[in-house]
Scaffold this active site. Structure first.
Site, mmCIF file in Angstrom:
data_model
loop_
_atom_site.group_PDB
_atom_site.id
_atom_site.type_symbol
_atom_site.label_atom_id
_atom_site.label_comp_id
_atom_site.label_asym_id
_atom_site.label_seq_id
_atom_site.Cartn_x
_atom_site.Cartn_y
_atom_site.Cartn_z
ATOM 1 C CE LYS A 198 38.418 37.887 39.598
ATOM 2 N NZ LYS A 198 38.749 39.198 39.018
ATOM 3 C CG HIS B 19 43.578 40.442 44.852
ATOM 4 N ND1 HIS B 19 42.705 40.389 43.807
ATOM 5 C CD2 HIS B 19 43.438 41.681 45.384
ATOM 6 C CE1 HIS B 19 42.064 41.541 43.709
ATOM 7 N NE2 HIS B 19 42.487 42.348 44.655
ATOM 8 C CE LYS C 295 41.796 43.403 48.612
ATOM 9 N NZ LYS C 295 42.488 44.595 48.164
ATOM 10 C CD GLU D 76 36.828 47.920 41.854
ATOM 11 O OE1 GLU D 76 38.040 47.923 41.646
ATOM 12 O OE2 GLU D 76 36.023 47.242 41.193
ATOM 13 C CG ASP E 98 36.044 41.803 37.592
ATOM 14 O OD1 ASP E 98 37.068 41.128 37.381
ATOM 15 O OD2 ASP E 98 36.086 43.001 37.975
ATOM 16 C CG HIS F 60 37.527 39.503 44.542
ATOM 17 N ND1 HIS F 60 38.579 38.629 44.489
ATOM 18 C CD2 HIS F 60 37.745 40.377 43.519
ATOM 19 C CE1 HIS F 60 39.385 38.952 43.485
ATOM 20 N NE2 HIS F 60 38.893 40.005 42.881
ATOM 21 C CE LYS G 110 35.646 47.124 37.459
ATOM 22 N NZ LYS G 110 36.648 46.979 38.507
HETATM 23 C C1 BG6 Z 1 40.141 42.327 40.445
HETATM 24 C C2 BG6 Z 1 39.086 42.711 39.440
HETATM 25 O O1 BG6 Z 1 40.107 40.955 40.695
HETATM 26 O O2 BG6 Z 1 39.928 43.038 41.650
HETATM 27 C C3 BG6 Z 1 39.089 44.198 39.212
HETATM 28 O O3 BG6 Z 1 39.328 42.038 38.221
HETATM 29 C C4 BG6 Z 1 38.966 44.937 40.505
HETATM 30 O O4 BG6 Z 1 38.049 44.583 38.317
HETATM 31 C C5 BG6 Z 1 39.994 44.445 41.512
HETATM 32 O O5 BG6 Z 1 39.166 46.310 40.256
HETATM 33 C C6 BG6 Z 1 39.747 45.052 42.876
HETATM 34 O O6 BG6 Z 1 40.827 44.735 43.707
HETATM 35 P P1 BG6 Z 1 41.250 45.701 44.900
HETATM 36 O O7 BG6 Z 1 42.301 44.941 45.618
HETATM 37 O O8 BG6 Z 1 41.728 46.958 44.265
HETATM 38 O O9 BG6 Z 1 39.999 45.915 45.703
#
Ligand code: BG6
Length: 540
Positions: free
Chosen positions: A178, A208, A212, A246, A276, A281, A390
């Site tokens: 992505k 990703h 998880k 985050e 993003d 996600h 964020k």
């Molecule tokens: C990514 C985003 O796909 O996922 C990031 O581009 C984000 O901005 C990240 O911080 C979050 O992933 P995780 O696994 O840390 O929750």
């Protein structure tokens, strides 16, 4: 929650293989953009862990491809991999495993639109095949900007680096990272150009979050327990909250010196949280939470069930665009007592390849909250509240299912003492696990009610840390299992859903953009969004 029989303590659950019939096959993993941040932080540490845990086949090697190597490219790549592993690996590096891993790392320097570079890549792959006894099988991991995808896949095909989809041993598979496009039109264009070189069965679009452990557990929780599924619908569920919070902003700092060490502004500016996090996600997690039971564990059966959720999402109309979606951007604040800058003052200029200054008055959102509905029989009228941001107070992701209140008849006749609702909360990270909040009687002669929690924590029950999402997903590609990857139609359906929001924001550029102080849970507008429905965000 406890279990009568002690659970198996597994060093790496992936060592059992993703499935008894699907084992990782010998191949070369070719990382496009191997000098980049994702490769350094995630991909190389993930492959190191898989190798150290003995999960990979003996006939395996990694070839980095791209620009950015300094001096002797292979020496540089091995040193780069080592520093990434030292910094980010789940398990600490040890000399024996480090040396074993370095032995299978190679690098080809070149630009993605230079056909000579692909000829060099081809020659290197043949040499690596011969050295490691690999039957010509390749997994191409495109960890590159979306604009480079087309030149890369075209050149792979033109240079004879793509085998037929029927090929069993000398297979080629491509992993597409992505963001897939920045809107529906560009996503369709990316999908089309990938399809010109690779069949859908060779294409693995990675998200990703699907790797998880707790996200995967959603299906087991729902469909391997008899108590949840009968309640998993509009009759018993009041609402669902999905949060991905985050702590980090767009610049990373060295904790010791507080000096900036990396910035993602070059990627993030003009992209924002909706593209993003939400388009991919969060919608994927929503699909797994809400989908109908698939009739089998077949990859496409599961992916069909997920797609059906996307198809039932109620499109945003004018009214919903005004009242059901909130975006915001962080201003300076404090995280754990440390002052942090506003989004507009993030550091951008220490990596010249991404030296894009943040335009004055940028409206890139770093926070999104929304109320969405799934218009099908199961979910009619049940709001799903999504929020992500964020620079929120902590890193925490969860899916919370709040059940409907019991009738106001026995214990809650007195409205001054409301019963806490029953909530099933699935923690994706950190401290993966789940908890079920129930009402219980406080000991004593009077009937006094107190909320208690049944807790299950992955690491305390199963021991050790779960493998990183990328470990699982890379292994699945090597095994040829697409279940946890996004199909072309799902990516496009997710874009279709968010497009009205993007268009609405695009056309209201000059209008008010709410702000929130870094270190808080987002803007007041997000609180109002849920409070107007008589509900509130869960404290995390
Ligand atoms: C990514 C985003 O796909 O996922 C990031 O581009 C984000 O901005 C990240 O911080 C979050 O992933 P995780 O696994 O840390 O929750």
């Amino acid at each position: 929650m406890t279990d009568a029989t002690p659970p198996p303590q597994v060093v790496n659950p992936l060592s059992a293989g993703p499935d008894s019939t699907l084992l990782p096959q010998p191949c070369v993993l070719v990382i496009f953009g191997a000098a980049g941040d994702l490769s350094w932080r995630k991909l190389l540490p993930a492959v190191y862990n898989l190798n150290a845990d003995g999960v990979l086949p003996a006939n395996f090697a990694v070839v980095g491809f791209g620009i950015g190597a300094e001096g002797d490219p292979e020496e540089w790549f091995r040193a780069r991999a080592r520093s990434g592993i030292e910094k980010f690996s789940r398990r600490p590096i040890d000399e024996a495993h480090g040396a074993d891993f370095a032995r299978c790392l190679f690098y080809v320097s070149g630009s993605f639109n230079d056909s000579r570079a692909y000829q060099q890549l081809k020659a290197k792959l043949e040499a690596v095949d011969a050295q490691f006894g690999i039957p010509g099988a390749r997994v191409y991991y495109l960890s590159i900007p979306p604009t480079m995808v087309q030149p890369a896949v075209d050149a792979l095909k033109a240079n004879g680096l793509v085998s037929s989809p029927e090929e069993q041993h000398a297979f080629t598979r491509v992993i597409v990272e992505k963001p897939i496009g920045r809107d529906l039109e560009s996503a369709e264009a990316v999908n089309r150009c990938v399809a010109n070189s690779f069949a859908e069965s060779q294409t693995y679009r990675i998200d990703h979050y699907l790797g998880k452990e707790t996200v995967q557990n959603l299906m087991v929780l729902r469909f391997a327990n008899s108590i949840f599924e009968p309640l998993w619908n509009q009759k018993y569920i009041d609402h669902v909250q999905i949060t991905v919070s985050e702590e980090e902003g767009l610049t990373q700092y060295d904790p010791a010196t507080n000096e900036p060490t990396a910035s993602r502004i070059g990627y993030y500016e003009g992209v924002g949280a909706l593209r993003d996090m939400v388009q991919n996600h969060m919608l994927q997690v929503l699909c797994l939470t809400a989908m109908e039971p698939p009739y089998s564990l077949g990859a496409d059966v599961i992916r069909d069930s997920k797609l059906a959720v996307l198809k039932c999402l109620r499109p945003f109309d004018e009214n919903a665009l005004e009242h059901s979606v909130v975006r915001a951007q962080y201003i300076e604040g404090e995280i754990h007592g440390h002052p942090v800058p506003s989004y507009r003052h993030e550091v951008v200029d220490f990596d010249s390849r991404h030296n894009i200054p943040i335009p004055n008055g940028t409206t890139t959102e770093t926070f999104v909250a929304m109320r969405v509905f799934i218009d099908n029989w199961r979910w009619a009228g049940v709001p799903f509240y999504l929020r992500t941001g964020k620079r929120l107070p902590k890193r925490a992701s969860e899916i919370a299912i709040q059940f409907k209140a019991v009738p106001n008849i026995l214990f809650n006749q007195n409205q001054n003492v409301p019963l806490e609702p029953t909530v099933l909360s699935i923690r994706v990270q950190p401290e993966e696990g789940l908890s079920l909040r129930l009402a219980s009687k406080l000991p004593g002669p009077k009937v006094r009610i107190y909320p208690v929690k049944l807790e299950f924590n992955y690491s305390s029950l199963f021991g050790g840390e779960s493998p990183e999402a990328y470990e699982r997903l890379i292994l699945d590609v090597m095994a040829g299992d697409p279940t946890l990857f996004m199909r072309r139609d799902a990516v496009e359906a997710a874009w279709e859903f968010v497009m009205p929001v993007l268009n609405h924001w695009e056309h209201s550029r000059s209008r008010f953009l709410p702000q929130y102080q870094a270190g808080t849970w987002g803007p007041l507008e997000a609180d109002r969004l849920i409070e107007n429905d008589g509900r509130s965000w869960r404290p995390l």
